[in-house]
Scaffold this motif. Structure first.
Motif, PDB file in Angstrom:
ATOM      1  N   GLN A   6      -4.620 -36.850  46.124  1.00  0.00           N
ATOM      2  CA  GLN A   6      -3.881 -36.147  44.789  1.00  0.00           C
ATOM      3  C   GLN A   6      -2.515 -36.281  45.368  1.00  0.00           C
ATOM      4  O   GLN A   6      -2.078 -36.021  46.651  1.00  0.00           O
ATOM      5  CB  GLN A   6      -4.604 -34.612  44.989  1.00  0.00           C
ATOM      6  CG  GLN A   6      -5.563 -34.599  44.390  1.00  0.00           C
ATOM      7  CD  GLN A   6      -6.086 -32.926  44.252  1.00  0.00           C
ATOM      8  OE1 GLN A   6      -6.288 -32.461  45.195  1.00  0.00           O
ATOM      9  NE2 GLN A   6      -6.261 -32.609  43.009  1.00  0.00           N
ATOM     10  N   VAL A   7      -1.649 -36.470  44.257  1.00  0.00           N
ATOM     11  CA  VAL A   7      -0.019 -36.594  44.643  1.00  0.00           C
ATOM     12  C   VAL A   7       0.341 -35.362  44.205  1.00  0.00           C
ATOM     13  O   VAL A   7       0.287 -34.967  42.987  1.00  0.00           O
ATOM     14  CB  VAL A   7       0.414 -37.865  43.854  1.00  0.00           C
ATOM     15  CG1 VAL A   7       1.825 -37.961  44.107  1.00  0.00           C
ATOM     16  CG2 VAL A   7      -0.376 -39.038  44.378  1.00  0.00           C
ATOM     17  N   PRO A   8       1.262 -34.619  45.108  1.00  0.00           N
ATOM     18  CA  PRO A   8       1.988 -33.559  44.397  1.00  0.00           C
ATOM     19  C   PRO A   8       3.229 -33.753  43.834  1.00  0.00           C
ATOM     20  O   PRO A   8       3.818 -34.516  44.337  1.00  0.00           O
ATOM     21  CB  PRO A   8       2.133 -32.768  45.720  1.00  0.00           C
ATOM     22  CG  PRO A   8       2.010 -33.789  46.772  1.00  0.00           C
ATOM     23  CD  PRO A   8       1.218 -34.632  46.342  1.00  0.00           C
ATOM     24  N   VAL A   9       3.402 -33.204  42.905  1.00  0.00           N
ATOM     25  CA  VAL A   9       4.745 -33.090  41.860  1.00  0.00           C
ATOM     26  C   VAL A   9       5.366 -31.982  41.780  1.00  0.00           C
ATOM     27  O   VAL A   9       4.690 -31.070  41.306  1.00  0.00           O
ATOM     28  CB  VAL A   9       4.445 -33.979  40.709  1.00  0.00           C
ATOM     29  CG1 VAL A   9       5.706 -34.193  39.703  1.00  0.00           C
ATOM     30  CG2 VAL A   9       3.655 -35.180  40.704  1.00  0.00           C
ATOM     31  N   HIS A  10       6.620 -31.744  42.113  1.00  0.00           N
ATOM     32  CA  HIS A  10       7.380 -30.645  41.904  1.00  0.00           C
ATOM     33  C   HIS A  10       8.521 -31.186  40.679  1.00  0.00           C
ATOM     34  O   HIS A  10       9.142 -31.960  40.693  1.00  0.00           O
ATOM     35  CB  HIS A  10       8.236 -30.371  43.107  1.00  0.00           C
ATOM     36  CG  HIS A  10       7.214 -30.043  44.468  1.00  0.00           C
ATOM     37  ND1 HIS A  10       6.507 -28.885  44.393  1.00  0.00           N
ATOM     38  CD2 HIS A  10       6.656 -30.651  45.247  1.00  0.00           C
ATOM     39  CE1 HIS A  10       5.634 -28.672  45.347  1.00  0.00           C
ATOM     40  NE2 HIS A  10       5.838 -30.034  45.985  1.00  0.00           N
ATOM     41  N   SER A  11       8.695 -30.084  40.140  1.00  0.00           N
ATOM     42  CA  SER A  11       9.622 -30.160  38.830  1.00  0.00           C
ATOM     43  C   SER A  11      10.046 -28.738  38.289  1.00  0.00           C
ATOM     44  O   SER A  11       9.739 -27.490  38.839  1.00  0.00           O
ATOM     45  CB  SER A  11       9.155 -31.045  37.813  1.00  0.00           C
ATOM     46  OG  SER A  11       9.769 -31.114  36.512  1.00  0.00           O
ATOM     47  N   GLY A  12      10.804 -28.905  37.395  1.00  0.00           N
ATOM     48  CA  GLY A  12      11.112 -27.683  36.574  1.00  0.00           C
ATOM     49  C   GLY A  12      10.616 -27.620  35.012  1.00  0.00           C
ATOM     50  O   GLY A  12      10.438 -29.059  34.802  1.00  0.00           O
ATOM     51  N   LEU A  13      10.367 -26.502  34.644  1.00  0.00           N
ATOM     52  CA  LEU A  13      10.176 -26.714  33.162  1.00  0.00           C
ATOM     53  C   LEU A  13      11.337 -27.007  32.481  1.00  0.00           C
ATOM     54  O   LEU A  13      12.379 -26.569  32.750  1.00  0.00           O
ATOM     55  CB  LEU A  13       9.277 -24.989  32.926  1.00  0.00           C
ATOM     56  CG  LEU A  13       8.102 -24.972  33.204  1.00  0.00           C
ATOM     57  CD1 LEU A  13       7.815 -23.584  33.047  1.00  0.00           C
ATOM     58  CD2 LEU A  13       7.043 -25.889  32.744  1.00  0.00           C
ATOM     59  N   PRO A  14      11.281 -27.365  31.281  1.00  0.00           N
ATOM     60  CA  PRO A  14      12.448 -27.568  30.231  1.00  0.00           C
ATOM     61  C   PRO A  14      12.696 -26.196  29.782  1.00  0.00           C
ATOM     62  O   PRO A  14      12.223 -25.320  29.619  1.00  0.00           O
ATOM     63  CB  PRO A  14      12.133 -28.484  29.056  1.00  0.00           C
ATOM     64  CG  PRO A  14      10.516 -28.717  29.546  1.00  0.00           C
ATOM     65  CD  PRO A  14       9.939 -27.945  30.573  1.00  0.00           C
TER      66      PRO A  14
END
Length: 173
Positions: free
Chosen positions: A82-90
């Motif tokens: 599994q690849v972790p992805v970090h981001s923000g919500l629009p």
């Protein structure tokens, strides 16, 4: 270690450090702010226009948790990690004028404020095992047969969203 190897390693580490240092502020925020400039339209029309701003997500993938070797299996556990992805919500920040239908001809305002939140996700993964066992000394060193196994590692999504919708009198924010 040879001097050429040391120099190459130092150049690679310096390049990685410079890249990480340049991308730090935008990546730390998780979102990129975008403002729609409508000041010229307001001046040209001689009236109040909506104010719009947004936050666009900037996804950054993390390092996957690699395969785990298990005794008795030919293929490692978590074959496709599994690849972790970090981001923000629009996010959205908008204010629009609402004219008074009756009365002094002034304006009320309608505002939407939905700030971008933090988003953490794990991509789906796959765990499979071959239909053969590990080589066995009792079978002249040949592997035995067994039923194949396959498993799907479910995706994970974590976030905390927030927003406000409101009206008010007077000039826009």
């Amino acid at each position: 270690m040879k001097p050429i190897t040391r120099g190459t390693l130092a150049a690679v580490v310096t390049g990685v450090a410079a890249t990480v240092g340049a991308a730090g502020p935008a990546a730390a925020a998780g979102t990129v702010p975008v403002t729609l400039p409508l000041g010229g339209v307001s001046t040209a029309l001689g009236m109040e226009v909506p104010r719009l701003g947004a936050q666009l997500p900037l996804p950054t993938p993390g390092a996957p948790d690699g395969p785990r070797y298990v005794t008795g299996r030919l293929l490692p556990d978590r074959t496709l990690p599994q690849v972790p992805v970090h981001s923000g919500l629009p996010g959205l920040d908008a204010t629009a004028p609402l004219p008074h239908l009756l009365g002094d001809g002034g304006f009320d305002h309608l505002g939407v404020d939905a700030p971008g939140g933090d988003l953490r996700a794990l991509a789906p993964g796959l765990s499979v095992d071959a239909p053969l066992t590990a080589p066995d000394g009792g079978h002249s060193g040949l592997p035995g047969t067994k039923l194949p196994q396959a498993g799907l590692l479910a995706p994970v999504l974590q976030t905390d969203a927030d927003g406000t919708l409101g009206t008010g009198t007077g000039p826009g924010r």
